[in-house]
Write a protein that holds these residues in place. Structure first.
Motif, mmCIF file in Angstrom:
data_model
loop_
_atom_site.group_PDB
_atom_site.id
_atom_site.type_symbol
_atom_site.label_atom_id
_atom_site.label_comp_id
_atom_site.label_asym_id
_atom_site.label_seq_id
_atom_site.Cartn_x
_atom_site.Cartn_y
_atom_site.Cartn_z
ATOM 1 N N PRO A 144 -35.164 2.087 -28.933
ATOM 2 C CA PRO A 144 -35.154 0.682 -29.345
ATOM 3 C C PRO A 144 -33.808 0.298 -29.955
ATOM 4 C CG PRO A 144 -37.111 1.793 -30.169
ATOM 5 C CD PRO A 144 -36.228 2.849 -29.593
ATOM 6 N N GLY A 145 -33.256 -0.816 -29.470
ATOM 7 C CA GLY A 145 -32.017 -1.315 -30.049
ATOM 8 C C GLY A 145 -30.757 -0.825 -29.372
ATOM 9 N N ALA A 146 -30.844 0.230 -28.557
ATOM 10 C CA ALA A 146 -29.647 0.770 -27.906
ATOM 11 C C ALA A 146 -29.358 -0.004 -26.617
ATOM 12 C CB ALA A 146 -29.828 2.245 -27.608
ATOM 13 N N LYS A 147 -28.076 -0.145 -26.272
ATOM 14 C CA LYS A 147 -27.691 -0.874 -25.063
ATOM 15 C C LYS A 147 -26.595 -0.119 -24.313
ATOM 16 C CE LYS A 147 -27.168 -5.380 -25.562
ATOM 17 N NZ LYS A 147 -26.551 -6.521 -26.274
ATOM 18 N N ILE A 148 -26.438 -0.462 -23.022
ATOM 19 C CA ILE A 148 -25.399 0.182 -22.227
ATOM 20 C C ILE A 148 -24.019 -0.338 -22.631
ATOM 21 C CG2 ILE A 148 -24.571 0.667 -19.900
ATOM 22 C CD1 ILE A 148 -27.327 0.068 -18.846
ATOM 23 N N GLY A 149 -23.924 -1.631 -22.940
ATOM 24 C CA GLY A 149 -22.640 -2.191 -23.344
ATOM 25 C C GLY A 149 -21.737 -2.509 -22.177
ATOM 26 N N LEU A 150 -22.323 -3.029 -21.091
ATOM 27 C CA LEU A 150 -21.537 -3.370 -19.896
ATOM 28 C C LEU A 150 -20.380 -4.318 -20.213
ATOM 29 C CD1 LEU A 150 -24.064 -3.977 -16.975
ATOM 30 C CD2 LEU A 150 -22.390 -2.154 -17.242
ATOM 31 N N ALA A 151 -20.593 -5.227 -21.185
ATOM 32 C CA ALA A 151 -19.570 -6.234 -21.486
ATOM 33 C C ALA A 151 -18.284 -5.584 -21.982
ATOM 34 C CB ALA A 151 -20.094 -7.229 -22.516
ATOM 35 N N ASN A 152 -18.382 -4.339 -22.468
ATOM 36 C CA ASN A 152 -17.180 -3.670 -22.947
ATOM 37 C C ASN A 152 -16.209 -3.341 -21.816
ATOM 38 O OD1 ASN A 152 -17.711 -3.551 -25.768
ATOM 39 N ND2 ASN A 152 -19.349 -2.112 -25.263
ATOM 40 N N VAL A 153 -16.700 -3.365 -20.577
ATOM 41 C CA VAL A 153 -15.796 -3.187 -19.433
ATOM 42 C C VAL A 153 -14.713 -4.263 -19.493
ATOM 43 C CG1 VAL A 153 -15.616 -3.332 -16.923
ATOM 44 C CG2 VAL A 153 -17.520 -2.107 -17.947
ATOM 45 N N ALA A 154 -15.126 -5.507 -19.798
ATOM 46 C CA ALA A 154 -14.156 -6.612 -19.847
ATOM 47 C C ALA A 154 -13.137 -6.387 -20.969
ATOM 48 C CB ALA A 154 -14.891 -7.937 -20.051
#
Lengths: 124, 178
Positions: free
Chosen positions: B35-45
């Protein structure tokens, strides 16, 4: 693609990461023994930090409502285990954290400032 | 406006838009088991901005993306905003440092890992500060482990984007300067 030494190092980091996740997901506290309690810490509007402690004993069911800045968080005690059943927070992470039954397990709701944790008999 | 600074503004806006889109795409994917963890795809940008545009533009992309993201979700200035803003900005700063410290031809994975670790640490610190409960630290190994895995993934994505983006961003720069 040629395999560089760098790729081996990256694979190593990946293995460390998977190891940490495995450790984190399987590491469980000691089995619950008589005397295990549930402690709920909350911060009701306009008053001090409040702590409620409740024994986790088979056959003892209870519904506990605590107040936070956003509203009421409801914790259900089902004998030797407990979980958050409703919360006014946007993400509901506290609910998704599921059942708490072993000492050391907890469910936290950051937006509503509520922490429910299982204490071992020795902990104060 | 001078054309160089106009170009920079366009690049920042473009990468911010890409970050918002990635953020949206990620919210449609099934959540991680924690719960609460994310892949963080936006950090690619953010990482692409660091490599191709510059240090401060990348920090701007991270800051604007997290601010807009929270505002659109109706959580502006709430706790979710601070967690997202603090994590994204700290990770942009640390990734910039990481890129400078690693050799030019090294993989972006190392900078990404530094950023992922910074992200997890800042969010953990905010959580502990808010609840005043150091107990929360027991989940740090799990969060850090997940960050390492997603950090490697994001870094590899950036490595893969390296060639196409070089053609797209850097070569156009050169053509314009002629």
């Amino acid at each position: 693609m040629k395999i560089r030494r760098e790729h081996l190092l990256i694979a190593l980091v990946l293995v460390v990461g998977i190891g940490l996740v495995y450790y984190g997901m399987t590491r469980r506290g000691p089995a619950a023994t008589p005397g295990t309690r549930l402690r709920i810490t909350s911060e009701p509007r306009g008053s001090e930090k409040t702590i409620s402690v409740q024994p986790l004993v088979a056959g003892l069911d209870d519904i506990i409502e605590v107040e936070g800045p956003l509203g009421i968080t409801v914790v259900e005690v089902d004998g030797t285990r407990a979980h958050v059943v409703s919360s006014p927070c946007p993400d509901k992470i506290c609910i998704k954290m599921g059942w708490l039954e072993r000492p050391g397990e907890y469910a936290a709701c950051l937006p509503n400032r509520v922490l429910a944790e299982v204490l071992s008999p020795e902990e104060q | 406006m001078r054309s160089a600074s106009l170009q920079r503004n366009v690049q920042i806006s473009f990468l911010t838009a890409v970050a918002m889109a990635l953020h949206l795409v990620e919210s449609t994917l099934p959540p991680l088991p924690v719960p609460g963890a994310k892949i963080g795809l936006a950090n690619v940008a953010t990482l692409v901005a660091l490599k191709f545009v510059g240090f401060w533009p990348a920090v701007a992309v991270a800051a604007i993306r997290s601010t807009l993201g929270s505002a659109l979700a109706g959580k502006f200035l709430g706790l979710g905003f601070w967690m997202s803003f603090g994590g994204a900005t700290a990770s942009a700063l640390i990734m910039g440092l990481g890129l400078r410290l690693t050799p030019r031809n090294a993989s972006a994975v190392w900078a990404s890992l530094a950023g992922a670790t910074a992200h997890a640490s800042v969010q953990m610190a905010i959580a502990i500060r808010v609840l005043g409960q150091p107990t929360l630290l027991v989940s740090f190994p799990l969060l850090l482990g997940l960050s390492l895995i997603t950090g490697v993934f994001i870094g590899l994505v950036c490595d893969g984007l390296d060639k196409p983006l070089h053609r797209f961003i850097v070569d156009r720069d050169r053509r314009n300067r002629r």
